[in-house]
Scaffold this motif. Structure first.
Motif, mmCIF file in Angstrom:
data_model
loop_
_atom_site.group_PDB
_atom_site.id
_atom_site.type_symbol
_atom_site.label_atom_id
_atom_site.label_comp_id
_atom_site.label_asym_id
_atom_site.label_seq_id
_atom_site.Cartn_x
_atom_site.Cartn_y
_atom_site.Cartn_z
ATOM 1 N N LEU A 235 -1.643 3.385 -2.209
ATOM 2 C CA LEU A 235 -3.129 3.657 -1.520
ATOM 3 C C LEU A 235 -4.182 2.856 -2.653
ATOM 4 C CD1 LEU A 235 -2.907 7.410 -1.107
ATOM 5 C CD2 LEU A 235 -1.735 5.633 0.279
ATOM 6 N N THR A 236 -4.925 2.125 -1.859
ATOM 7 C CA THR A 236 -5.909 1.262 -2.511
ATOM 8 C C THR A 236 -7.154 1.344 -1.754
ATOM 9 O OG1 THR A 236 -5.493 -0.658 -1.016
ATOM 10 C CG2 THR A 236 -4.473 -0.504 -3.166
ATOM 11 N N VAL A 258 4.669 -0.856 0.345
ATOM 12 C CA VAL A 258 3.751 -1.075 1.381
ATOM 13 C C VAL A 258 2.304 -0.749 0.737
ATOM 14 C CG1 VAL A 258 3.121 -0.252 3.840
ATOM 15 C CG2 VAL A 258 5.364 -0.661 3.245
ATOM 16 N N VAL A 259 1.334 -1.493 0.811
ATOM 17 C CA VAL A 259 -0.098 -1.226 0.510
ATOM 18 C C VAL A 259 -0.795 -0.580 1.609
ATOM 19 C CG1 VAL A 259 -2.012 -1.845 -0.757
ATOM 20 C CG2 VAL A 259 0.068 -2.865 -1.550
ATOM 21 N N VAL A 260 -1.200 0.449 1.535
ATOM 22 C CA VAL A 260 -2.299 1.044 2.667
ATOM 23 C C VAL A 260 -3.711 1.397 2.218
ATOM 24 C CG1 VAL A 260 -2.330 3.111 4.079
ATOM 25 C CG2 VAL A 260 0.053 2.227 3.391
ATOM 26 N N VAL A 303 -5.880 -7.102 -3.648
ATOM 27 C CA VAL A 303 -4.775 -6.821 -2.954
ATOM 28 C C VAL A 303 -4.715 -6.458 -1.543
ATOM 29 C CG1 VAL A 303 -2.499 -5.702 -2.959
ATOM 30 C CG2 VAL A 303 -3.762 -6.291 -5.303
ATOM 31 N N ILE A 304 -4.097 -7.317 -0.608
ATOM 32 C CA ILE A 304 -4.216 -6.967 0.787
ATOM 33 C C ILE A 304 -3.584 -6.226 1.359
ATOM 34 C CG2 ILE A 304 -4.958 -8.357 3.074
ATOM 35 C CD1 ILE A 304 -6.674 -9.312 0.950
ATOM 36 N N PRO A 305 -3.924 -4.795 1.914
ATOM 37 C CA PRO A 305 -2.953 -3.973 2.454
ATOM 38 C C PRO A 305 -2.217 -4.453 3.737
ATOM 39 C CG PRO A 305 -5.177 -3.037 2.108
ATOM 40 C CD PRO A 305 -5.450 -4.527 2.057
ATOM 41 N N GLU A 306 -1.005 -3.885 3.778
ATOM 42 C CA GLU A 306 -0.209 -4.336 5.077
ATOM 43 C C GLU A 306 -0.914 -3.087 6.184
ATOM 44 O OE1 GLU A 306 2.587 -5.558 1.993
ATOM 45 O OE2 GLU A 306 1.377 -3.798 2.292
ATOM 46 N N VAL A 307 -1.186 -2.088 5.695
ATOM 47 C CA VAL A 307 -1.708 -0.910 6.895
ATOM 48 C C VAL A 307 -3.053 -0.965 6.160
ATOM 49 C CG1 VAL A 307 -1.576 1.012 7.650
ATOM 50 C CG2 VAL A 307 0.476 0.076 6.840
ATOM 51 N N ARG A 308 -4.210 -1.433 7.078
ATOM 52 C CA ARG A 308 -5.690 -1.463 6.946
ATOM 53 C C ARG A 308 -6.186 -0.073 7.331
ATOM 54 N NH1 ARG A 308 -8.297 -6.121 5.434
ATOM 55 N NH2 ARG A 308 -6.704 -8.084 5.242
ATOM 56 N N ALA A 314 -6.315 7.223 3.673
ATOM 57 C CA ALA A 314 -5.220 6.077 3.520
ATOM 58 C C ALA A 314 -3.947 7.204 3.279
ATOM 59 C CB ALA A 314 -5.684 5.434 2.160
ATOM 60 N N LEU A 315 -4.346 8.357 2.633
ATOM 61 C CA LEU A 315 -3.101 9.143 2.196
ATOM 62 C C LEU A 315 -2.294 9.709 3.652
ATOM 63 C CD1 LEU A 315 -1.277 10.983 0.439
ATOM 64 C CD2 LEU A 315 -3.179 12.872 0.035
ATOM 65 N N LEU A 316 -3.272 10.199 4.373
ATOM 66 C CA LEU A 316 -2.825 10.756 5.884
ATOM 67 C C LEU A 316 -1.902 9.578 6.397
ATOM 68 C CD1 LEU A 316 -5.807 12.443 7.056
ATOM 69 C CD2 LEU A 316 -3.582 13.565 6.239
ATOM 70 N N PHE A 317 -2.410 8.299 6.564
ATOM 71 C CA PHE A 317 -1.713 7.055 7.111
ATOM 72 C C PHE A 317 -0.472 6.839 6.610
ATOM 73 C CE2 PHE A 317 -4.119 4.798 10.471
ATOM 74 C CZ PHE A 317 -5.078 5.595 10.685
ATOM 75 N N ALA A 318 -0.512 6.855 4.985
ATOM 76 C CA ALA A 318 0.736 6.629 4.360
ATOM 77 C C ALA A 318 1.989 7.522 4.781
ATOM 78 C CB ALA A 318 0.649 6.449 2.925
ATOM 79 N N HIS A 319 1.433 8.947 4.621
ATOM 80 C CA HIS A 319 2.438 9.868 4.733
ATOM 81 C C HIS A 319 2.820 10.061 6.167
ATOM 82 C CE1 HIS A 319 3.059 14.712 4.618
ATOM 83 N NE2 HIS A 319 3.913 14.114 4.310
#
Length: 438
Positions: A235-236, A258-260, A303-308, A314-319
């Motif tokens: 998460l960034t 995966v960066v989110v 650092v460019i996220p794969e999931v913007r 971000a935590l909810l999206f990554a989860h």
């Protein structure tokens, strides 16, 4: 990654008497001239890009000749103006000038002391230990997904390594891992031994160029004492900076993490603080890196996220991304539990707006459950628990709702302008279809 301990001394060009300045008085022209000379020399000798260093110092000299700094009244104003001019032609977020008498004195004292020969002191370790080496949270999220948050990279030490290993051991039996760097501002670039838990064998990550020594050094990650062979999401945010960006960049490019979230700050260069005289301190990047795969770094771009998504989500999206992956191979019972969790997370960020004129079609009695409308919202209650306040229903979709932390309600079988049944589901996978009372 700025650390006063890791500094070199540029001897002050003027005596202590030049520190004395009455508030409101115009800066002495000689002070400005000598300060600019000191700053230009430091940048040309230390800055990681020699060609950019020349561009910067030539620009500052041109501004000086135009008289831009002649009307300034304090060294702080001079430092601020020089930093602004530097960033106007070369936006390196690490490169800056500050007016800080105490810091400069600390730099000089450190470099002149025997203790200054040690990069890391016992006091440094003690201070970081009191902050748990910046580890803030470890958690096992629903569906056995690990979560770790730390806000800085500690200096390399035996004590810090024990904490890192304990954290990784706690998370070692999870099915996937979320690493939260949204509030991580960097720290020691030498403490990335945390990366060793994500690499099975010794791996070359790239090389560094050090302007102070004019040498290239190859970088490797040594594997830790155990290997976490699980999916990793990072998460960034816009606040993620420096060493934290480097950590995310390596995992993204050489571990398929995966960066989110949001693009990071874009500060890739290792920096030291230098005494410039007269209370001025230069924070000058002296080291840059080239990643083994990309042959560049994240300076200026982040650092460019794969999931913007917004950092707060971000935590909810990554989860949910990890849950969606688990859903593909789950059995029927597990699928129900996982889908419930996905829906629950979606309810936290959903922006569904219902047509208030059509809310009546949802209302009615379904066994012991009653659904009513108040204003523009729907409310849910168990009539057997009359002492409890009805739950406001949060729409996940046009027919699916979250009710508190316990239920999800899906409306079905619309007829005559009314839904005739609901599917009530719980987080343990149990679901029940309930028809409307007539």
């Amino acid at each position: 990654m700025n650390h006063p301990i890791l500094t070199l001394l540029i001897l002050p060009l003027l005596g202590k008497t030049l520190f004395a300045q009455e508030k409101g008085k115009q800066l002495d022209g000689l002070v400005i001239q000598k300060s600019l000379q000191s700053i230009s020399t430091a940048i040309q000798e230390k800055y990681v890009y020699p060609d950019k260093a020349l561009l910067i110092t030539n620009f500052l000299t041109s501004q000086y000749k135009l008289g831009k700094y002649s009307q300034l009244t304090s060294l702080k104003d001079l430092a601020d103006n020089l930093t602004e001019d530097i960033h106007s032609i070369h936006h390196d977020k690490h490169l800056r000038i500050e007016y800080d008498i105490k810091l400069e004195q600390d730099i000089i004292r450190f470099n002149n002391s025997q203790e200054g020969k040690k990069e890391i002191t016992e006091l440094d370790i003690s201070n970081e230990k009191s902050q748990n080496f910046f580890f803030r949270k470890l958690e096992i999220l629903p569906s056995n997904i690990g979560y770790i948050e730390f806000t800085n990279f500690a200096l390399p030490s035996e004590e810090a390594q024990k904490t890192i290993r304990s954290a990784m051991q706690f998370l070692s039996h999870t099915d996937a891992l979320i690493i939260d760097l949204r509030n991580n501002r960097g720290g020691s670039g030498k403490s990335n031994n945390l990366l060793g838990y994500f690499f099975k064998e010794k791996t070359k990550t790239g090389r560094n160029f050090n302007r102070l020594t004019n040498t290239w050094t190859e970088n490797f990650i040594a594997p830790a004492d155990f290997f976490l062979d699980i999916p990793v999401y990072v998460l960034t945010s816009k606040r993620t900076f420096s060493a934290a960006e480097g950590f995310a960049y390596i995992l993204q490019n050489q571990h398929n993490a995966v960066v989110v979230g949001e693009s990071t700050s874009g500060g890739a260069h290792l920096t030291r603080s230098f005494s410039l005289g007269n209370g001025l301190v230069g924070f000058i990047p002296y080291l840059r890196s080239e990643n083994e795969k990309t042959h560049t770094d994240w300076e200026g771009t982040g650092v460019i996220p794969e999931v913007r998504t917004e950092a707060k989500n971000a935590l909810l999206f990554a989860h949910n991304k990890l849950l969606e992956n688990k859903l593909k191979n789950a059995n029927a019972n597990e699928k129900s539990k996982i889908q419930w969790l996905i829906n629950y997370n979606q309810s936290k960020t959903a922006t569904i707006v219902l047509d208030s004129a059509k809310l009546a079609r949802f209302t009615g009695r379904f066994a012991e459950f009653e659904i009513t409308k108040q204003g523009t919202n729907l409310y849910f209650r168990d009539v057997n628990q009359s002492n409890k306040t009805p739950f406001q229903m949060t729409p996940i979709s046009l027919t699916l709702f979250q009710v508190g932390e316990d239920y999800q309600v899906e409306f079905m079988n619309e007829s005559g302008g009314q839904f005739q049944s609901i599917n009530l589901s719980w987080s343990d996978g149990w679901a029940e279809k309930i028809d409307k009372k007539q």
